[in-house]
Each structure stands twice: as C-alpha cells, then as structure tokens.
Design a protein around this motif. Structure first.
Motif, PDB file in Angstrom:
ATOM      1  N   LEU A  26      -5.771  -9.039   8.476  1.00 49.47           N
ATOM      2  CA  LEU A  26      -5.290  -9.680   7.253  1.00 49.47           C
ATOM      3  C   LEU A  26      -6.210 -10.828   6.862  1.00 49.47           C
ATOM      4  N   MET A  80      -4.097  -7.014  -4.082  1.00 51.95           N
ATOM      5  CA  MET A  80      -4.661  -6.946  -2.741  1.00 51.95           C
ATOM      6  C   MET A  80      -5.279  -5.574  -2.529  1.00 51.95           C
ATOM      7  N   HIS A  81      -6.318  -5.542  -1.691  1.00 54.04           N
ATOM      8  CA  HIS A  81      -6.968  -4.265  -1.396  1.00 54.04           C
ATOM      9  C   HIS A  81      -6.556  -3.818  -0.008  1.00 54.04           C
ATOM     10  N   PHE A  82      -6.057  -2.586   0.069  1.00 56.02           N
ATOM     11  CA  PHE A  82      -5.640  -1.973   1.328  1.00 56.02           C
ATOM     12  C   PHE A  82      -6.629  -0.906   1.751  1.00 56.02           C
ATOM     13  N   VAL A 136       3.961  -4.538  -3.025  1.00 52.85           N
ATOM     14  CA  VAL A 136       3.574  -4.249  -1.649  1.00 52.85           C
ATOM     15  C   VAL A 136       4.695  -3.581  -0.865  1.00 52.85           C
ATOM     16  N   VAL A 146      -6.145  -5.526   5.052  1.00 49.75           N
ATOM     17  CA  VAL A 146      -5.668  -6.022   3.764  1.00 49.75           C
ATOM     18  C   VAL A 146      -6.354  -7.336   3.432  1.00 49.75           C
ATOM     19  N   SER A 147      -6.828  -7.437   2.212  1.00 42.86           N
ATOM     20  CA  SER A 147      -7.347  -8.709   1.716  1.00 42.86           C
ATOM     21  C   SER A 147      -6.835  -8.903   0.298  1.00 42.86           C
ATOM     22  N   ALA A 207     -12.474  -6.950   2.102  1.00 39.92           N
ATOM     23  CA  ALA A 207     -11.704  -5.903   2.790  1.00 39.92           C
ATOM     24  C   ALA A 207     -12.629  -4.791   3.281  1.00 39.92           C
TER      25      ALA A 207
END
Length: 973
Positions: A57, A66-68, A187, A279-280, A447
């Motif tokens: 994280l 956020m990018h997963f 999310v 995640v970022s 990320a």
C-alpha cells in the motif's frame, strides 16, 4: 488483453549492501503489522496476510482514485511444456465471470460448461482431422446453447458502471497481472467483485475467446520485432523457458487447448501466497488493509512448485540467425546476463545505461550523434533466473547489416577497454534521482514500480537506494563486468526484408455467432452497482485560477506551480509548423547534431545529461515546440545551455549530409511499415491527394536543403510569435526574472509565413483506398468526415463513444469479438476536431484474419447503420461517464495542455462541466438521433491494408470502387 513478453522497466536491482539508514523496519497500525523501508519518501507499507498474500500500500492523496494491481507470480515460464500459452489463456478467461456473475442461471449453464470441457479434452487427444472437425461442430453447437445462459462482458460493464477505468491484464515470463484504476468511493464494490472473481472463475464463452487468442497469435506472426525477439531468446536460453516457450504459445498448442489443464494451472498458482495486491492512490492504509483482508482471507495457502531448470551452456562463438519479413531491416546483438539475485545484476543495469541513456551513452554519442547508424540503442532486462542485454541498430544508406553489427560491437569494445568518461557515472546517478522523482510523482507509475518489484522478487530497498548504490560502482567495475560478460558469447539476429516462408497462421475454425445477452444483468451485478457510495464532487478547471499568465516582452507565459517535487517542464511553443514551412521537420532533427563555437554537439549532450535535464524539438502542422525538462536546481544552467545552442548553433555540412542519407533511409523504411501506411491512407481519406501526412519535402528538395537556411531559421526562431509554458517549483516572479535574463526577445514578433490550407473531403459515395502488404491479417478502417463542430454536441458524443465502441463493454467489442469472434482488436468512435473549423471524424476499425474480411465488414456495417437499444448498457455508459468525470483531476502541466486544446476549439471553459450536467438527461433517443444524423446510411472511405493474395479485389469491391494507392501517392515521396 494486453500481452507483455518483456517489461521495459528499469528495476532497482539487487546489491549485497543497501547500507545507510534505508533498512527494513517493522511497525504496527490499525491492528496489522507491516514492514517499510526507513527513509522511503513514498512511505509504502508491505503487509503479509495470514494466508500468505502480499499486500503493498502506497498512499498518494492527490486525486480521488487509486490504481490496483492484482499480480500472480506465474507466467509463460511455468506453462506446461505440452500446453504453452496456458497462463495467457487463463488471463483471458479471468474476465468471463463466476457462478455469481456472467451468467443468467448457473445451474442451467453448468451442464453445458461440463460438456464443453469434456469435448475439448476429446478434441485435444484426437488427431484424425475428420473426427476433430466433427468434435468441433459439437463444441460450437453446445457453446451456442451455453452462451444463451451467459452474459458476455458483464465484468467489463460492471467495472464501467462503478467508475473503474483502464480494465486490462497482461502476461509475461513470470507474471500475470490484472490492472484497474478505481474511484476512491468505489473500493468496497471493487474489492467485493475481485474477491468473487478469484474465488472460483468459470471458463465460459471459451471458443470465441479462444478465437481472439488465435487472432492475437496471428498479430504476432505479422510482427517482425516479435519474431526477432523470440529467435534471440531461443538461442540465449536453450535450457530455460525464457527461450524454450513463448508467452502466447505455439500454433499447435493453441489449436489443442485443454480447459482441464487451465483449471489445474489456476489451482496450482492462483493461491494467496503466490499473489500480491498492490495499491497506490487516495486511501487510508489502516482502512485499506482491513478491507483487503476481510475480502481475501477466504483464500487458502498452498505449496507452489518452484520452477527448476538446468544451467545454460556457455556460448563460445557468435550465433548468427536471420529473420525475414516486410518491415525495415535491422540487426540485434543479444548477450546473456545474470538474474536479479546475482551480485552483478546492478552492474548489468548500469552497463546498459553506459551504452544508451538517450543523451550521453557510448552508442548515443558514437553511433547516433555521429550518425553512423540510422538508429541504435541498447537495453538490459533482468529477470528472476537470467537477464539479457540487447543492442539494436538500423542501417543507414549504403550499409549492410553486417556493418551495423561491426559498429555496435565497436562500442562493446570501447566498454571493455574503458574508453568512456568516468564523469558519465555521475551523470547517470543524477538522472536516476530524477527518474525516481518521476516514478513517484503519480499514483499509477508508483503502483507499477511496486508491482514490478513484487513479481520479479526484488527488494523495494533497492529501488529506494538505487542512486546511492550506483554511486558505489566504479569505472573499473564496469570494465571488469564487460570483459566477463561481453565477449564473443552473443546471438546476432539479422532482420532482413523478404518473405517469411515459415509463417503458419492459426486456422479459422467454423464459429456460429453466440448470444451476448447484452440486455441481461445478474443479481450479483445489480447488487454491486446499486450499493450506495459516498458522493465525490467533480472539480473543474478554472483557467483563470488554476493557471497563471505572465509575459516576457511580447511572449506570453502560461504557468502552473509544482508544489510536489523539484522537477520542471518548460517549452517554447512557436506559431509556425510544417503547414507554413516544411523544412522545419528537418530542422527538428538537425539541431541535435549541431554545436556552437565553444561546444560540440557531443559536449552539449553530455552537459545536459550531467544536469539531469533534457531538451527536444518537435514540429507538427501548426506549431514548433522546443521542450526542456529536468531538475529545478539546474534550471538556469539548462536554459542558458539551450539558449546558447539556439542562438549560436553553426552549420555542420558533414552532419547535414549524414542526416539527409539517414532521412532517405528512414523514409524508405516508413514505406515498409504497415502502421505508417494505414496512417497515410486515413489522411488520404480525410483530405485527399494533398494532405498533412504527405506534406513533406520531395527527394530533390531534401537533397537541396541548405544547412545555412536551417541554422539561420533556428537563430531567428525566438523572433517568431510564441508562448513560454512552464510547470515547476519556481514562482512566477522567479521564472519571469530568469526568462528576462536568458530568453532574448525582440520588441515585436515577426509574422510566420502564411500556412498552406488542406481541405477536408466530403465523402459522397462509398470508396475503398487499398494498400497491398505482405501480412497474415487484414486491417480495415472506416473513415468519414462530419463537418460543423459544435461544443454543445460533446455530451452526446462522449456518451455515444462510451456506449457504442470505445471500450470492451461497448456494442462494437461485444458484437464483433465476443459474439462473432471475428477480431482481437476492434473499436469505433467519433473523434473531436483539433480546431473549431475542422470536422469530426467517424472512425471504425477491425483487425482480422484475411479469411474473415467479408464477415468483419458486414458486422461493422450493421452496427454503423443500425444502433441497437440496450438499456442496461446505456445506463452503464452514463454511470461510467459520470463517475469518471467526478473523479478525474486535471493537474500539473495537463492544465495548460487542456487549455490549449480548448482554445483551439474556441471553448472558454472546462467543457467537462457541460458533459456532466447533461449526462443524466440523455437517453437512447438522443443517441439514436445522433447515430442517424452522422453514421447510419452514410458513405464511408474504407482504408484497407492487406495482402492482395489473401483479400480479393472482388471482396473489396463490395464496399465500393477500389483504388489501389501507390506508396508514392501515400507518402509523397
């Protein structure tokens, strides 16, 4: 999905001693223990859940997104030898849903899926072609019945409905990675879907998706670069699956898939202790870790077999291979390198940068700057078990590929002898610091770096301390490394022009179009989509507040402050382009080879690189832009260096002669590139015989071009109307002071020559523009001009593109790929004009096997002429559009770029606000009306690039009168 056979990511490689204060430290917060690297500016946390899943994280609280990445440490390296391409197959199937979504009724669908699975096993083991054909007919028939109970693309539509964008995946040697960009308020929905997605995926709608993979394989067979890459790795790694297997698999294995083997692979590798969630973006890590744990704690840990391999035998003499194809010729030299955990891995990465860094490497200075080759570069890719270094060079006029090889090996010899400045190492370190800032600047790039570290089994400390560890390496280390690894132990592959007689395309099976049930929606998806979320208010740009204006003499400054780091990006944007002066396109290349009275071109490159700054010049139809970017601490020095070059560059006739020869060769190479040919056809379709694409100097004009004219033009450029565009940490006052001192301007600008006007064509009848090209596939693009730009039309256009053909959940993709299995790549959209006086462009595309040409044209034409009404899809398109607008934040120098586009279109305010306010009010009738007015029953120009041996003239004539264009007509030379 996106296939990646090599990640061009420069990893932070292993070293024995990380040193300093950057040690792994343990902490606890929110009830969870985690590790972090002391002194890491990103404050990234590394967790391990009880079931062994890694969670990484890294908060970046700038945008409400956020990018997963959900990454599995398994790829083509771990494919069974009897089923190559399996990891990539599985990646595709992970988008097909589970027992809860992607289906109308799982209990009824399940027996069909079981029958299909058993039939594929029978098909896989049968060699008699007549029997195989009979089995496939049964597969096709039962698949059709199963599809009536499936909901195609429900995953993609669900992601769109909750505001997710960038849904995709990629497979490489040792990774399969699923990627999404998620709104901060969605999310919970997203994690619920992902937990279900990986619980027990159902491999439905298999035979049409298999056909998409066939198409992907055929695309690779048309890709000369891919063929060179595969040959080189096959010779480097004869005992390892890096070379023995390709990510996409062999034709034979693609023709004989096994759903049983795919399930076994899933069960073996898709286990939590072999997976990571990275995640970022905008979140609280204490909250996020609990959410992820709650959703994924059900997964059970299992032993993962370790990939084993035999050592490679040393290469004792150069291995020479030839690859043939229609693209331009070039040569590659590949060396085997150590793997990521080897003590020499960091040196391998550094040696790649000493050879090529874009400015001051040995290849950059000795081969590119001196124009001894058309193009040349090197890169190092370090994988877990082995790495490899590749040098690539393109011949200039009159050279053989053997000459290219000799020249590139000369730079290896310079490396071995230490014939390079030790100061280069300091420059590389400075640029490494800049690269780290750029990596951490945005949540998506951060990320990606974290994901790459996880899947490559690297240590994040190595990323944090990269520049520090580089600083401990010496010139002697590099020379010793070169003499150890870079000898006659290489593979050279010559990419020659000619027919590839070894290409065997994946054959087209008989597929009956299947139902996509685009009106249907599963209960699971309804629950997810209808779950309430906290609202996020959209933020619009205010051009008067978010961007400052200033001036230096007659030049306007457009300014945005950078409060995040020490990076700046600046440009001079001149109101003159190739429509006013075609010779500028040559000047943009010539300038990099020029010096001044006090500095050579090589000196200038080295000095910019030492400052961790970079300059460039690009020219389009209407503007010439000189860019400068780098570390703000070196801003004044970099500007002074650039201004000195612009004001005092001098003619170099030898460099000009070499440039003309290289440009002549590059122009010849462009005529061999199918993408460039298609670009030329589209321009011809839009403008006619004379168009911006072929508005270039003739061969005679190029040969007669004077260096004196170009140098004089560069000296005079600052007297032509232009703006100064700046994004960086300096204040407007400081910037203005610097510019007044460094950027010398006249009291009044000189007008540029009047630009040539290109008239857009009005298509009155269907027509075909055809270019013959030796390829397995055929590529078809529909083109139509629609005059009358009106900003008020943007809401319906944006919604139409979302609904019709702009993504994987849209009608075009669902119909042409999912239902009819005609193409791997297909899309359709209405493109906005660059300027208010220009027309819109209706564009549609299908890339398909040549024997699917007629079916593909028919399928796209049906959609262009009749817009289906799918209420669920319209609702999804609206929700997707709204949520993207609510969470999109245009920041940094993108603010200025957005303003410049709006200015050209005559728009005064952020037009996204208009789109947002209108979206809820629109419905199918609005889309139908727009479709009828601009797409349906309208004439199109069909731009076709294909082999005339595979697509007949009679088939093309069904689209309209056929005109086969010569390359001279397309390119203008």
């Amino acid at each position: 999905m996106l296939l990646m056979t090599a990640l061009l990511y420069a990893p932070a490689l292993q070293a024995k001693d990380n040193g300093g204060v950057h040690q792994w430290t343990t902490a606890k917060s929110g009830g969870y223990s985690y590790k972090y690297v002391a002194g890491d500016a990103t404050k990234t946390r590394f967790y391990e859940l009880k079931n062994g899943m890694t969670v990484i994280l890294s908060p970046v609280n700038k945008e409400p997104r956020m990018h997963f990445y959900i990454a599995v440490k398994a790829g083509s390296k771990t494919d069974p030898a009897t089923h190559t391409g399996l990891a990539h197959y599985l990646e595709h199937m992970m988008f097909k849903g589970t027992t809860a979504y992607g289906t109308k009724d799982w209990k009824k669908e399940q027996p069909y899926i079981s029958k299909i699975t058993h039939l594929y096993e029978e098909y896989n083991k049968t060699t008699d072609e007549a029997k195989r054909t009979a089995i496939y007919k049964r597969i096709d028939s039962i698949s059709g019945e199963a599809a009536k109970l499936a909901i195609a693309n429900e995953y993609d539509k669900m992601m769109g409905a909750i505001g997710v964008k960038g849904t995709n995946a990629f497979t490489s040697f040792e990774q399969t990675v699923y990627t999404e960009d998620v709104p901060a308020n969605a999310v919970d929905k997203f994690l619920k879907v992902q937990a279900e997605r990986f619980r027990d995926p159902v491999f439905r709608i298999f035979h049409t998706e298999l056909e998409a993979v066939y198409e992907e394989k055929n695309i690779s067979l048309d890709n000369d670069n891919e063929k060179v890459y595969e040959v080189a790795l096959a010779e480097l790694f004869r005992n390892h699956n890096y070379g023995r297997q390709t990510t996409i698999g062999t034709v034979e294995h693609l023709k004989n898939p096994s759903l049983v083997e795919i399930r076994k692979y899933y069960n073996k590798y898709y286990v939590p202790n072999n997976m990571g969630i990275i995640v970022s973006g905008d979140f609280d890590p204490d909250v996020m870790i609990k959410k992820i744990d709650d959703h994924f704690s059900y997964m059970q840990q299992a032993d993962v077999p370790k990939y084993t391999f035999s050592p490679e035998q040393p290469i004792t003499a150069p291995i020479v291979k030839d690859v043939y194809g229609p693209d331009a010729e070039y040569a590659t030299i590949s060396y085997r390198m150590p793997g990521i955990h080897d003590k020499d891995a960091l040196l391998a990465d550094l040696v790649g940068k000493v050879l090529t860094n874009g400015r001051a490497g040995l290849i950059d200075l000795n081969l590119v700057k001196k124009q001894k080759l058309l193009r040349a570069s090197a890169y190092t890719d370090i994988l877990i078990d082995h790495g490899y270094m590749v040098l690539q060079g393109n011949a200039t006029m009159g050279q053989s590929l053997e000459d290219v090889r000799t020249l590139m090996l000369g730079e290896i010899e310079n490396l071995r002898k230490g014939n390079f400045d030790e100061e280069l190492l300091t420059s590389i370190i400075n640029n490494a610091k800049k690269t780290l800032m750029q990596q951490n600047e945005k949540y998506d790039t951060r990320a990606y770096a974290l994901m790459a570290v996880f899947t490559s089994e690297d240590d994040w400390r190595n990323n944090v301390t990269y520049a520090e560890r580089l600083s401990k390496l010496t010139k002697a280390d590099i020379v010793a490394f070169a003499n150890k690894y870079l000898n006659d132990n290489y593979v050279v592959v010559y990419k020659r022009k000619g027919e590839d007689k070894n290409v065997v395309k994946v054959p087209k099976p008989a597929i009956t179009p299947v139902e996509t049930n685009r009106d249907a929606q599963s209960a699971f998806v309804k629950m997810v989509v209808n779950t309430p979320t906290d609202a996020i208010k959209p933020v619009w740009i205010d051009y008067n507040k978010d961007m400052q204006r200033g001036s230096v003499g007659p030049a306007e400054i457009l300014y945005v402050h950078n409060a995040d780091n020490d990076l700046f990006r600046m440009s001079y944007r001149y109101k003159i382009g190739t429509r006013s002066e075609r010779r500028l396109a040559v000047l943009a290349q010539y300038i990099q080879f020029l010096g001044t009275n006090s500095k050579s071109a090589e000196d200038i490159s080295k000095e910019f690189y030492k400052l961790a700054c970079n300059y460039g010049m690009r020219v389009d139809a209407d503007h010439t832009t000189i860019t400068l970017e780098g570390l703000q601490e070196n801003f004044d020095k970099a500007v002074a260096l650039l201004e000195d070059l612009m004001a005092n560059c001098k003619v170099d006739e030898e460099a000009l002669a070499s440039l003309k020869a290289r440009m002549t060769k590059a122009r010849a190479d462009a005529r061999s590139n199918k993408n460039m040919i298609m670009q030329g056809l589209v321009n011809y379709a839009r403008y006619g015989e004379k168009n911006p694409f072929n508005n270039v100097l003739s061969e005679d004009e190029l040969n007669q071009l004077s260096g004196a004219w170009m140098v004089d033009m560069m000296h005079r450029l600052s007297g032509i109307s232009h703006r100064i565009i700046y994004y960086g940490p300096a204040s407007m006052t400081t910037l203005t002071t610097s510019m007044k001192a460094a950027h010398k301007l006249p009291g009044m600008f000189t007008a540029a020559p009047e630009p040539v006007q290109f008239s857009f064509r009005e298509q009155k009848d269907n027509e075909v523009l055809f270019a013959d090209y030796d390829m397995v596939q055929s590529e078809i693009r529909w083109v139509r001009n629609v005059p009358g730009y009106e900003p008020g039309q943007q809401p319906v256009i944006d919604l139409f593109n979302n609904y019709f053909g702009g993504n994987m959940g849209a009608l075009v993709f669902q119909t042409i790929r999912e239902s009819k299995a005609l193409a791997y790549a297909t899309n359709a959209y209405v493109g906005l004009p660059q300027k208010k006086e220009d027309p819109y462009m209706v564009s549609a595309y299908v890339g398909c096997q040549a024997d699917k040409f007629n079916e593909s044209v028919t399928a796209m034409n049906e959609l262009l002429n009749d817009l289906p009404s799918v209420q669920n899809s319209i609702s999804t398109a609206k929700e997707s559009l709204k949520k993207e607008l609510e969470t999109e934040r245009i920041m940094q120098d993108d603010i200025i770029a957005n303003y410049l586009i709006a200015e050209q279109r005559g728009v005064q305010d952020d037009i996204r606000k208009l789109v947002y306010q209108a979206t809820d009010k629109m419905n199918y009738d609005d889309l139908k009306k727009f479709h009828a007015a601009n797409l349906a029953a309208k004439p199109y120009t069909y731009c076709i690039v294909a082999s005339e041996k595979k697509v007949s003239a009679d088939d093309m004539k069904k689209c309209g009168p056929v005109r086969k264009l010569t390359l001279k007509e397309i390119f203008g030379y």
